[in-house]
Design a protein around this motif. Sequence first.
Motif, PDB file in Angstrom:
ATOM      1  N   GLY A 164      33.216   1.738 -13.829  1.00 12.41           N
ATOM      2  CA  GLY A 164      32.997   2.719 -12.768  1.00 12.41           C
ATOM      3  C   GLY A 164      33.179   4.150 -13.197  1.00 12.41           C
ATOM      4  N   VAL A 165      33.628   4.386 -14.439  1.00 11.09           N
ATOM      5  CA  VAL A 165      33.898   5.730 -14.927  1.00 11.09           C
ATOM      6  C   VAL A 165      32.920   6.053 -16.052  1.00 11.09           C
ATOM      7  CG1 VAL A 165      35.643   7.288 -15.901  1.00 11.09           C
ATOM      8  CG2 VAL A 165      36.336   5.431 -14.365  1.00 11.09           C
ATOM      9  N   ILE A 179      32.616   9.484 -11.563  1.00 12.06           N
ATOM     10  CA  ILE A 179      33.079   8.236 -10.971  1.00 12.06           C
ATOM     11  C   ILE A 179      32.005   7.764 -10.005  1.00 12.06           C
ATOM     12  CG2 ILE A 179      34.867   7.112  -9.603  1.00 12.06           C
ATOM     13  CD1 ILE A 179      36.805   9.294 -10.494  1.00 12.06           C
ATOM     14  N   HIS A 180      31.476   6.582 -10.265  1.00 15.90           N
ATOM     15  CA  HIS A 180      30.413   6.026  -9.422  1.00 15.90           C
ATOM     16  C   HIS A 180      29.275   7.021  -9.223  1.00 15.90           C
ATOM     17  CE1 HIS A 180      33.278   2.850  -7.436  1.00 15.90           C
ATOM     18  NE2 HIS A 180      32.906   2.518  -8.659  1.00 15.90           N
ATOM     19  N   LYS A 221      38.740   5.422  -7.516  1.00 13.31           N
ATOM     20  CA  LYS A 221      37.289   5.281  -7.527  1.00 13.31           C
ATOM     21  C   LYS A 221      36.770   5.288  -6.094  1.00 13.31           C
ATOM     22  CE  LYS A 221      37.364   1.462  -9.988  1.00 13.31           C
ATOM     23  NZ  LYS A 221      36.873   0.300 -10.791  1.00 13.31           N
TER      24      LYS A 221
END
Length: 844
Positions: A164-165, A179-180, A221
């Motif tokens: 996700g990073v 992030i996302h 996140k």
Amino acid sequence: MKIRKRIFTLTYILLFLFTAFNASAKTEPNDTGNGTLSGIVTDKADSTVIPGATVSIPDLRIATATNEKGHFVLNHVPKGVYLVSVSFVGYATFTERVDFAKSTALNVKLSASSIEAGEVVITGVSKATEVKRNPVPMVAVGKTYIDQHSASGNVIDEIANLPGVSAVTTGPNVSKPFIHGLGYNRVVTAVDGIRQEGQQWGDEHGIEVDQNSVDRVEVIKGPASLTYGSDAIGGVVNLISPPPVPDGTISGSVQGIYGTNNGLINGSFRLMGNQNGLVWGTIISEKAAKDYQDQHDGRVYGTNFNEKDARAMIGLNKSWGYSYLNASLFDDEQAIPDGSRDPVTRQFTKQISDADTIRSIVPRSALNSYGLPVLHQHVQLYRIYDNSNFILGKGNLLVNLGYQYSHRREFTHPQDADVPGLNLELTTFTYDVKYDFSIAKDYETTIGVNGMYQNNALGYSTDFPIPAYHQFDIGPFFVVKKSFGKLDLSGGARFDSRSFSGQAAYVDTTGKYPTLFNGSTAAPPGVIQQFSALNKTFSGLSGSFGATYNFSDQFLIKGNIARGFRAPSIAELSANGPDPGSQIYHVGNSDFKPEFSVQEDIGAFLTLPNVSASVELFNNNIQNYIFQEQLLNADGSPERVDPDGTSDPKNGQYSKFTYVQSRARINGGEFNLDIHPINWLHFENALSLTYGTNLGTGGRVPDSLKYLPFIPPLHTHSELRATFNKGFSNFKQLYVFGGFDHYSAQNRFFAAYSTETYTAGYNLLSAGIGGNIVNSKGQKVFELFIEGTNLANTNYQSNMSRLKYFDNPTVPAGVQPGIFNMGRNISFKVVVPFQLANKTPAAP
């Protein structure tokens, strides 16, 4: 000199207040007492003692290690209920909430486990919480992970492969966290909970933090506006400094890192002490690198750098709580790449005059040098902040105050090396005050207010992308958490207000270079208005509600829904000028509305003795999403501009970009599977998938506008790792791993106006080995970490690299434009610890 005097003055004031407060605190008649927690840590299976286990109370920032008999003692523990964490390599982390009004002894039995579980986080929660019980999606890594990924040039790259990073990069030392699929002013980067402020809208400089001063990273996140306010709509990256050493200890280390690709030299010295709760520490670092290289481009001109860092901390940790005063300096000189090349040989060229009518080929000696070219940027950040936690009544009062001065200069005139093209001076005061207490039995509650005041000034320069301005943020909030057996619930709400006051500015174009005009608004000929006055206030409500249900110790599900708020940045509202380092002429829009998002998260987690697996899915809908798109000429070619008027619209120095707003959706997920067939062997697998869709403002969205910019492609990571904690002979805590990363082609890109282009997929190989070397007494002599990245020396371009678009306006047919990412690199890291004092804890 003026700013340094201001910093020294503020330091003296803070030291005076710090000393005065603690002097009064020590004589406070209602002091809660000087409590202790003691016990022994043993192996659950055979009851043997475990020396070297870490025992900590994260909320109080106190920790110690067990002695050779497994005993530990924690001093200065106040009355109250706090989470105690006990960890040791090769064992499952033990966590338990302890009421110190009733208990001062704790004997712990650790269970051997090959599964990493029980991680505790402090970011964005009212009190220290296990990751698995927190409904908000989070990921955390500690010092072991950071040490084993030392090939990365900066702290953001060290975490950019976490599920996700990702990171948008401009070379090996310039990285912005995403992030996302959200970054820049949508992700708050914090240091010990103090938000980092340094012109985040800019592409071409990284996060102003010494990677050697970070021992732990915690990442939220998703929308974290609830506790961090505007700009945390995408999440938070909290960089946490080393914890205090145990009471009675003075210890430190000397470390060095060398990277083969760009000759990276990174040295750091650390010294810390703790005497009866008086804690202190310092870290001094310096790193330098030559231009990096890859097979396609050779050495990439303009990617070398020289960075110096220093930080110091002094504080008290007593039964009334703790208070730590920190000061740090970040000083980075970074070359500015532009990707220009000779049209025949494709060798890199450099600008030698402002007229830029002819360029010379960069000599090999310059490409292989640590010396910075004339065209470079100089980014400095001075920071002073205090983290305090006071026991007040039946709760804790947390006060985090910070001062930052960011000075960013870009030197872009080859014939006038001392004349900055860009000169921005950003001063920021941050405040964060909150009170943790229980409104009823086991209802963990936090109420607070935080925000900041900013002042951006324009120093002497020749380019002006954003105006001088004042900004003030304030946001009250509350958070409540309650556990009902296997069910954990948490939620809260917040109201934010952000006010901008931008100053009008005029530029005198009659001299050799454009300069700010300081006369009246009745401007003479040759003086033009660069910025209009701006007064804006944005406000919005954000909130969050989530739940975790623990079916058993092995399986849980959790979900969260959050509404985020973000006010437009000053660049998005008012930009009207070139940013030399990014090669972009920015154009803002003062009519923008704030962004609001609604994100849903759901996850399932399974932890068995030899297998762990998780699935996390998210869906984020954003109203008034702001992004940049490139402007085109009438014939469809990219519009370029030169503020000095020395080039035509097709061959100017800067590409012209404007900001626009739309509705957007970003969704995807992360999947993890770790298999441990035997205790020492780990087979780890992760998959991250992010889709970013432009929903438009009404009606059908053309295919070229369908996708959002800077969305990472599908990424899978597989790693086979062997760990031998007991080691062999004089080698302990050994590890060896081999990794394989696959990045799919990114064919879902923002194609309109040539803003982005297709990016081919690629595969990367990595490997590492390391461990501790000990003497005959079992004492650590030094630590060794070796890591290799891109071992196959693959030629590739990441769609998250801005260098992909750095090239001549006209590229020969059949040639892949842009600069490629770094080739093979092998990093060697050696850490030599030392101890000047050590008081062995007494037996309980």
